[in-house]
Scaffold this active site. Structure first.
Site, PDB file in Angstrom:
ATOM      1  N   ASP A 153      -3.180 -23.690  51.206  1.00  0.00           N
ATOM      2  CA  ASP A 153      -4.308 -22.849  51.637  1.00  0.00           C
ATOM      3  C   ASP A 153      -4.528 -23.042  53.144  1.00  0.00           C
ATOM      4  OD1 ASP A 153      -4.724 -22.286  48.877  1.00  0.00           O
ATOM      5  OD2 ASP A 153      -6.876 -22.091  49.213  1.00  0.00           O
ATOM      6  N   LYS A 194       1.056 -39.989  50.364  1.00  0.00           N
ATOM      7  CA  LYS A 194      -0.011 -40.898  50.790  1.00  0.00           C
ATOM      8  C   LYS A 194       0.373 -42.291  50.284  1.00  0.00           C
ATOM      9  CE  LYS A 194      -4.146 -41.762  52.498  1.00  0.00           C
ATOM     10  NZ  LYS A 194      -4.552 -41.539  53.911  1.00  0.00           N
TER      11      LYS A 194
HETATM   12 MG    MG Z   1      -5.290 -23.137  45.593  1.00  0.00          MG
END
Ligand code: MG
Ligand code: NAI
Length: 333
Positions: free
Chosen positions: A233, A172
């Site tokens: 995730d 970023k």
């Molecule tokens: Mg995690």
């Protein structure tokens, strides 16, 4: 006879349920081979231990892992910050490797996804340096050239070893240039010594979108600690959820292998947790120990069970229990 000392940390919730399956599969594997043995040492950690004794990770845990050849960690609950984070930092397990691969018959978003996330595991926002006032809080984001170069080199070496063609550095830098600047400079420097591997950079928010829209464009991703935590995730969701996502925390000397998921209190005790993330983590551990063939044996057995699609846990659309899935995989081995 090759003998490996394996530390096991079952932890909380579904942790012990899935750990049992991994240990049992390794034992079946050793039995079927005859020239290899595993000696398991169970190390208690986590919420339940803290509730009983006041401490989530007893003294000596780090030492016991240091003395093992490798460790398997399942999951803890609210004490993750007191257990897995200090373990990663104290043992200098600087690379968190999270493969994201579509296996047969899993509810995946797209076919043909085969990404490996290489996440810096020791610094960034998770260094836990900061201050808390009554109405404010500060977390310092610490990024060093040394740790950034080390993780970039790991990602490129991983790409070379595994016949992969491209490394994408996720950052970023348009906003957090003070810290991401150091990270990107390190990645660019390392990339120059790997002319055979493609290199590109991508801003983290765009990467989050592209992971969903066109995950097949990614190969190896390298990123800082929290971005890697969140993106992995997300990536797990592309390939059928957390029940399918293994990982390794890897340093120069030690390795702790764990499913990406947590203690899953919503399904704990029901016997329906998908053990495959834990079992594939054991497979990654064997690969890291240099037992490539054994590692492949486990992965192949998992693939065969998924292909048959007869014994699947509810997260994969089946109605089998944790134990039934593990037994089916053992039978293939
Ligand atoms: Mg995690
Ligand atoms: P979680 O990963 O435990 O669960 C998220 C969702 O995925 C839940 O709906 C759960 O049922 C499902 N899920 C997870 N693993 C599964 C499996 N093997 N099979 C089928 N479904 C599965 O994350 P959550 O709910 O955010 O956190 C629960 C606890 O775990 C928290 O206390 C958290 O601090 C801890 N945690 C610990 C980690 C670790 O030990 N490394 C990592 C992530 C969370």
């Amino acid at each position: 006879m090759t003998k490996y000392k394996i530390a096991t940390l079952p932890g909380d919730g579904i942790g012990p349920e899935v750990m049992t399956t991994a240990v049992s599969i390794l034992e079946v594997l050793a039995e079927s081979r005859g020239d290899i043995a595993f000696e398991f040492t169970e190390l208690p950690v986590g919420d339940e231990l803290k509730a009983r004794t006041g401490i989530a990770m007893p003294q000596g845990t780090v030492e016991a892992i240091r003395e093992s050849d490798a460790a398997l960690f399942a999951a803890v609950g609210e004490t993750a910050k007191e257990v897995i984070l200090p373990l990663r930092q104290e043992l200098e397990l600087y690379a968190n490797v999270r493969p994201t691969k579509v296996y047969p018959n899993v509810p995946s978003l797209k076919e043909g996804v085969d990404i490996v996330m290489v996440r810096e595991n020791t610094e960034g926002l998770y260094k836990m340096v900061g201050h808390r006032g009554p109405d404010w809080g500060v977390n310092l984001r610490i990024i060093t050239r040394q740790a950034s170069e080390r993780i970039a080199r790991f990602a490129f070496e991983y790409a070379v070893r595994n016949g992969r063609s491209k490394v994408t550095s996720v950052h970023k830098n348009n906003v957090l240039d003070l810290t991401c600047g150091v990270f990107l400079e390190a990645c660019r420097g390392v990339a120059e010594s790997y002319p055979g591997i493609g290199y590109q950079e991508m801003i983290v928010d765009a990467c989050a979108m592209k992971l969903i829209l066109s995950p097949e464009q990614f190969d190896v991703l390298v990123t800082t600690n929290m971005f890697g935590d969140i993106l992995s995730d997300e990536a797990a969701a592309i390939v059928g959820g957390l029940g399918m996502a293994p990982s390794g925390n890897i340093g120069e000397k030690n390795g702790i292998f764990e499913p990406v998921h947590g203690s899953a209190p919503d399904i704990a005790g029901k016997g329906i947790a998908n053990p495959i993330a834990m079992i594939l983590s054991a497979s990654m551990m064997l690969e890291w120990l240099g037992e490539t063939e054994l590692s492949k044996t486990i992965e192949t057995a998992v693939i065969e069970v998924l292909e048959e699609a007869e014994t699947l846990t509810p997260d994969l659309g089946g109605s089998a229990t944790t134990e039934q899935v593990a037994a089916a995989i053992e039978k293939k081995i």
